[in-house]
Design an enzyme around this catalytic site. Structure first.
Site, mmCIF file in Angstrom:
data_model
loop_
_atom_site.group_PDB
_atom_site.id
_atom_site.type_symbol
_atom_site.label_atom_id
_atom_site.label_comp_id
_atom_site.label_asym_id
_atom_site.label_seq_id
_atom_site.Cartn_x
_atom_site.Cartn_y
_atom_site.Cartn_z
ATOM 1 N N GLY A 1 111.603 94.993 33.965
ATOM 2 C CA GLY A 1 110.641 96.018 34.329
ATOM 3 C C GLY A 1 111.336 97.132 35.083
ATOM 4 O O GLY A 1 112.396 96.916 35.690
ATOM 5 N N GLN B 1 112.346 104.275 40.625
ATOM 6 C CA GLN B 1 113.645 103.608 40.701
ATOM 7 C C GLN B 1 114.719 104.445 40.011
ATOM 8 O O GLN B 1 115.913 104.272 40.261
ATOM 9 C CB GLN B 1 113.596 102.236 40.019
ATOM 10 C CG GLN B 1 112.856 101.186 40.796
ATOM 11 C CD GLN B 1 112.922 99.854 40.057
ATOM 12 O OE1 GLN B 1 112.114 99.592 39.182
ATOM 13 N NE2 GLN B 1 113.898 99.026 40.392
ATOM 14 N N CYS C 1 115.449 92.315 41.799
ATOM 15 C CA CYS C 1 115.098 93.709 41.561
ATOM 16 C C CYS C 1 116.363 94.509 41.291
ATOM 17 O O CYS C 1 117.362 94.337 41.990
ATOM 18 C CB CYS C 1 114.389 94.262 42.800
ATOM 19 S SG CYS C 1 113.974 96.005 42.658
ATOM 20 N N LEU C 2 116.305 95.391 40.299
ATOM 21 C CA LEU C 2 117.483 96.211 39.971
ATOM 22 C C LEU C 2 117.875 97.129 41.122
ATOM 23 O O LEU C 2 119.021 97.534 41.221
ATOM 24 C CB LEU C 2 117.206 97.047 38.713
ATOM 25 C CG LEU C 2 116.969 96.247 37.419
ATOM 26 C CD1 LEU C 2 116.499 97.181 36.305
ATOM 27 C CD2 LEU C 2 118.226 95.496 37.009
ATOM 28 N N HIS D 1 105.127 93.507 40.893
ATOM 29 C CA HIS D 1 106.406 93.997 41.420
ATOM 30 C C HIS D 1 106.583 95.497 41.126
ATOM 31 O O HIS D 1 106.954 96.268 42.008
ATOM 32 C CB HIS D 1 107.543 93.170 40.781
ATOM 33 C CG HIS D 1 108.922 93.559 41.191
ATOM 34 N ND1 HIS D 1 109.745 92.726 41.916
ATOM 35 C CD2 HIS D 1 109.643 94.688 40.981
ATOM 36 C CE1 HIS D 1 110.911 93.336 42.129
ATOM 37 N NE2 HIS D 1 110.876 94.526 41.564
ATOM 38 N N GLU D 2 106.286 95.893 39.883
ATOM 39 C CA GLU D 2 106.504 97.296 39.502
ATOM 40 C C GLU D 2 105.476 98.225 40.158
ATOM 41 O O GLU D 2 105.815 99.341 40.554
ATOM 42 C CB GLU D 2 106.478 97.461 37.976
ATOM 43 C CG GLU D 2 107.532 96.645 37.217
ATOM 44 C CD GLU D 2 108.948 96.772 37.754
ATOM 45 O OE1 GLU D 2 109.295 97.826 38.330
ATOM 46 O OE2 GLU D 2 109.720 95.802 37.627
ATOM 47 N N HIS E 1 106.562 99.029 43.543
ATOM 48 C CA HIS E 1 107.560 100.106 43.564
ATOM 49 C C HIS E 1 106.890 101.471 43.657
ATOM 50 O O HIS E 1 107.313 102.327 44.434
ATOM 51 C CB HIS E 1 108.412 100.091 42.287
ATOM 52 C CG HIS E 1 109.614 99.201 42.363
ATOM 53 N ND1 HIS E 1 110.608 99.363 43.304
ATOM 54 C CD2 HIS E 1 110.002 98.156 41.604
ATOM 55 C CE1 HIS E 1 111.547 98.442 43.104
ATOM 56 N NE2 HIS E 1 111.201 97.687 42.083
HETATM 57 NI NI NI Z 1 112.220 96.082 41.251
#
Ligand code: NI
Length: 173
Positions: A46, A51, A94-95, A136-137, A140
């Site tokens: 995702g 991000q 998470c990226l 999660h997204e 963000h």
């Molecule tokens: Ni993330």
């Protein structure tokens, strides 16, 4: 098509709530495609627009492991309308928060309202991994990272580790 740079903790931009999309035009379609390319390249399941440094309420996601069956989904201006139950999302990552995995408490079921990439109103009820990814997204988009949902001690240790690494590389934030 372009691969975008993924911002990493402690970048401030990740902390600002994003602005809603008002017009879904070609520029938005291009953003969506770039986000998807960036997510697959990372690889991740995702990605939220902020991000990648884009101040828009857009998320893309796809948890299909088989590259042949990939088909990402897009939510524009998503909003969680109902959250039910409780689940532990195991080893969440998470990226934008590299080298950290942690169990995170999440809602079990969420009902989300959003627009699809054509501007149609959609409503999704999700559970399991999909529900966790969406929570999660959407976090963000509000400036929330999963480390905000873990123990303060674990968060502090991670922060220390990152600050030390940044100092050593001469990139003091
Ligand atoms: Ni993330």
């Amino acid at each position: 098509m372009a691969i975008l740079e993924i911002l990493k903790y402690p970048d401030d931009f990740l902390r600002f709530p994003t602005r809603p999309v008002e017009t879904i035009n070609d520029a938005i379609q291009e953003i969506i495609e770039n986000l998807a390319d960036t997510m697959y390249q990372a690889p991740g399941v995702g990605l939220a627009a902020n991000q990648a440094g884009i101040d828009k309420r857009i998320i893309v996601f796809d948890h299909e492991a088989d590259a042949q069956k990939r088909k990402y989904q897009v939510l524009i201006n998503p909003e969680i309308k109902i959250s039910q139950g409780e689940t532990i999302s195991e080893n969440e990552g998470c990226l934008s928060v590299p080298d950290l995995r942690s169990d995170v408490k999440r809602s079990e079921i969420v009902v989300v309202e959003a627009l699809d990439r054509f501007g149609n109103k959609i409503k999704m009820e999700t559970d399991g991994i999909l529900s966790v990814i969406i929570q999660h997204e959407i976090d963000h988009l509000k400036g929330i990272l999963f480390i905000d949902r873990i123990s303060a001690l674990k968060r502090q240790l991670y922060k220390k580790k990152i600050m030390k690494a940044l100092k050593q590389s001469g990139k003091t934030p």
